[in-house]
Motif scaffolding. Structure first.
Motif, PDB file in Angstrom:
ATOM      1  N   GLY A  45       0.796  -1.224   0.000  1.00  0.00           N
ATOM      2  CA  GLY A  45       0.000   0.000   0.000  1.00  0.00           C
ATOM      3  C   GLY A  45       0.826   1.270   0.000  1.00  0.00           C
ATOM      4  O   GLY A  45       0.281   2.362  -0.067  1.00  0.00           O
ATOM      5  N   VAL A  46       2.146   1.127   0.091  1.00  0.00           N
ATOM      6  CA  VAL A  46       3.039   2.291   0.067  1.00  0.00           C
ATOM      7  C   VAL A  46       3.615   2.402  -1.336  1.00  0.00           C
ATOM      8  O   VAL A  46       4.070   1.410  -1.903  1.00  0.00           O
ATOM      9  CB  VAL A  46       4.168   2.140   1.109  1.00  0.00           C
ATOM     10  N   PRO A  47       3.594   3.601  -1.918  1.00  0.00           N
ATOM     11  CA  PRO A  47       4.133   3.765  -3.270  1.00  0.00           C
ATOM     12  C   PRO A  47       5.585   3.298  -3.362  1.00  0.00           C
ATOM     13  O   PRO A  47       6.371   3.500  -2.435  1.00  0.00           O
ATOM     14  CB  PRO A  47       4.033   5.272  -3.514  1.00  0.00           C
ATOM     15  N   GLU A  48       5.920   2.672  -4.468  1.00  0.00           N
ATOM     16  CA  GLU A  48       7.299   2.241  -4.713  1.00  0.00           C
ATOM     17  C   GLU A  48       8.224   3.451  -4.756  1.00  0.00           C
ATOM     18  O   GLU A  48       7.828   4.542  -5.171  1.00  0.00           O
ATOM     19  CB  GLU A  48       7.387   1.509  -6.058  1.00  0.00           C
ATOM     20  N   ALA A  49       9.447   3.250  -4.336  1.00  0.00           N
ATOM     21  CA  ALA A  49      10.453   4.302  -4.411  1.00  0.00           C
ATOM     22  C   ALA A  49      10.746   4.610  -5.883  1.00  0.00           C
ATOM     23  O   ALA A  49      10.890   3.704  -6.684  1.00  0.00           O
ATOM     24  CB  ALA A  49      11.718   3.864  -3.693  1.00  0.00           C
ATOM     25  N   HIS A  50      10.806   5.898  -6.222  1.00  0.00           N
ATOM     26  CA  HIS A  50      11.119   6.320  -7.593  1.00  0.00           C
ATOM     27  C   HIS A  50      12.598   6.659  -7.699  1.00  0.00           C
ATOM     28  O   HIS A  50      12.972   7.765  -8.043  1.00  0.00           O
ATOM     29  CB  HIS A  50      10.278   7.540  -7.990  1.00  0.00           C
ATOM     30  N   GLY A  51      13.440   5.729  -7.345  1.00  0.00           N
ATOM     31  CA  GLY A  51      14.877   5.960  -7.404  1.00  0.00           C
ATOM     32  C   GLY A  51      15.605   4.904  -6.612  1.00  0.00           C
ATOM     33  O   GLY A  51      14.995   3.967  -6.095  1.00  0.00           O
ATOM     34  N   PHE A  55      13.695   4.425  10.013  1.00  0.00           N
ATOM     35  CA  PHE A  55      13.849   5.658   9.235  1.00  0.00           C
ATOM     36  C   PHE A  55      12.950   5.558   8.013  1.00  0.00           C
ATOM     37  O   PHE A  55      13.069   4.604   7.238  1.00  0.00           O
ATOM     38  CB  PHE A  55      15.300   5.808   8.758  1.00  0.00           C
ATOM     39  N   THR A  56      12.059   6.521   7.827  1.00  0.00           N
ATOM     40  CA  THR A  56      11.269   6.529   6.593  1.00  0.00           C
ATOM     41  C   THR A  56      11.915   7.481   5.604  1.00  0.00           C
ATOM     42  O   THR A  56      12.476   8.507   5.987  1.00  0.00           O
ATOM     43  CB  THR A  56       9.806   6.958   6.822  1.00  0.00           C
ATOM     44  N   ALA A  57      11.828   7.120   4.335  1.00  0.00           N
ATOM     45  CA  ALA A  57      12.247   8.046   3.287  1.00  0.00           C
ATOM     46  C   ALA A  57      11.253   9.205   3.269  1.00  0.00           C
ATOM     47  O   ALA A  57      10.148   9.099   3.807  1.00  0.00           O
ATOM     48  CB  ALA A  57      12.257   7.331   1.938  1.00  0.00           C
ATOM     49  N   GLY A  58      11.629  10.296   2.639  1.00  0.00           N
ATOM     50  CA  GLY A  58      10.689  11.397   2.467  1.00  0.00           C
ATOM     51  C   GLY A  58       9.478  10.903   1.700  1.00  0.00           C
ATOM     52  O   GLY A  58       9.620  10.293   0.639  1.00  0.00           O
ATOM     53  N   GLN A  59       8.299  11.144   2.251  1.00  0.00           N
ATOM     54  CA  GLN A  59       7.067  10.665   1.639  1.00  0.00           C
ATOM     55  C   GLN A  59       6.266  11.832   1.082  1.00  0.00           C
ATOM     56  O   GLN A  59       6.180  12.897   1.707  1.00  0.00           O
ATOM     57  CB  GLN A  59       6.213   9.894   2.658  1.00  0.00           C
ATOM     58  N   LEU A  60       5.692  11.601  -0.079  1.00  0.00           N
ATOM     59  CA  LEU A  60       4.795  12.563  -0.721  1.00  0.00           C
ATOM     60  C   LEU A  60       3.387  11.999  -0.674  1.00  0.00           C
ATOM     61  O   LEU A  60       3.195  10.789  -0.504  1.00  0.00           O
ATOM     62  CB  LEU A  60       5.202  12.770  -2.187  1.00  0.00           C
ATOM     63  N   LEU A 102       4.181   2.170   6.753  1.00  0.00           N
ATOM     64  CA  LEU A 102       5.594   1.811   6.882  1.00  0.00           C
ATOM     65  C   LEU A 102       5.931   1.411   8.314  1.00  0.00           C
ATOM     66  O   LEU A 102       6.599   0.402   8.553  1.00  0.00           O
ATOM     67  CB  LEU A 102       6.483   2.973   6.444  1.00  0.00           C
ATOM     68  N   LEU A 103       5.464   2.201   9.268  1.00  0.00           N
ATOM     69  CA  LEU A 103       5.751   1.906  10.668  1.00  0.00           C
ATOM     70  C   LEU A 103       5.110   0.591  11.105  1.00  0.00           C
ATOM     71  O   LEU A 103       5.707  -0.169  11.878  1.00  0.00           O
ATOM     72  CB  LEU A 103       5.264   3.052  11.557  1.00  0.00           C
ATOM     73  N   ALA A 104       3.916   0.313  10.601  1.00  0.00           N
ATOM     74  CA  ALA A 104       3.224  -0.930  10.967  1.00  0.00           C
ATOM     75  C   ALA A 104       4.035  -2.154  10.569  1.00  0.00           C
ATOM     76  O   ALA A 104       3.987  -3.188  11.254  1.00  0.00           O
ATOM     77  CB  ALA A 104       1.834  -0.968  10.337  1.00  0.00           C
ATOM     78  N   GLU A 105       4.794  -2.063   9.485  1.00  0.00           N
ATOM     79  CA  GLU A 105       5.642  -3.179   9.056  1.00  0.00           C
ATOM     80  C   GLU A 105       6.693  -3.537  10.102  1.00  0.00           C
ATOM     81  O   GLU A 105       7.213  -4.641  10.102  1.00  0.00           O
ATOM     82  CB  GLU A 105       6.355  -2.845   7.738  1.00  0.00           C
ATOM     83  N   THR A 106       7.006  -2.606  10.972  1.00  0.00           N
ATOM     84  CA  THR A 106       8.020  -2.831  12.007  1.00  0.00           C
ATOM     85  C   THR A 106       7.391  -2.944  13.393  1.00  0.00           C
ATOM     86  O   THR A 106       8.099  -2.941  14.394  1.00  0.00           O
ATOM     87  CB  THR A 106       9.060  -1.692  12.009  1.00  0.00           C
TER      88      THR A 106
END
Length: 126
Positions: A9-15, A28-33, A62-66
């Motif tokens: 459910g989280v968008p794939e990283a574009h890079g 640590f989460t990446a910057g999210q848009l 993302l946090l729920a995954e951990t």
């Protein structure tokens, strides 16, 4: 040792980066848009408040995954395309984070990817 976080459910990283990583007890989460769940090449419709809510929904996934929640967030960095949007962003931020709220930095930037109004990353501790 660090491990990537890949949440459904989280968008794939574009890079060449991970959605998030863990290192010991830290997350640590990446910057999210506020990426549209139907089209990951665009931002959801709405103002900075709607975008902030969407970003926090993504961070929660993302946090729920951990095994963590927003209550485990220790620090955030918020990037605003327009510093005048601080009040609207703050309204959502105050509603979504329990007290004591995480420490926070807010940075005004000239532009964000996909024309976003806000971007956020965070560090949590389990």
């Amino acid at each position: 040792m660090k491990y990537p976080i890949n949440a459904e459910g989280v968008p794939e990283a574009h890079g060449p980066y991970s959605q998030g990583t863990t290192a010991g007890r830290l997350i640590f989460t990446a910057g999210q848009l506020a990426v549209d769940p139907e089209d990951t090449n665009r931002i959801i419709q709405g103002d900075v408040a709607a975008q902030t809510d969407r970003i926090l929904d993504i961070i929660e996934l993302l946090l729920a995954e951990t095994g963590c929640t927003l209550a485990d967030v220790a620090q955030t960095t918020v990037y605003l395309a327009n510093i005048d949007d601080m009040e609207k962003m703050n309204e959502v931020y105050a509603r979504r984070f329990e007290m004591p709220a995480p420490s926070r930095s807010v940075v005004a930037v000239s532009a964000l990817p996909l024309g976003a109004l806000v971007e956020m990353d965070c560090i949590a501790c389990r």
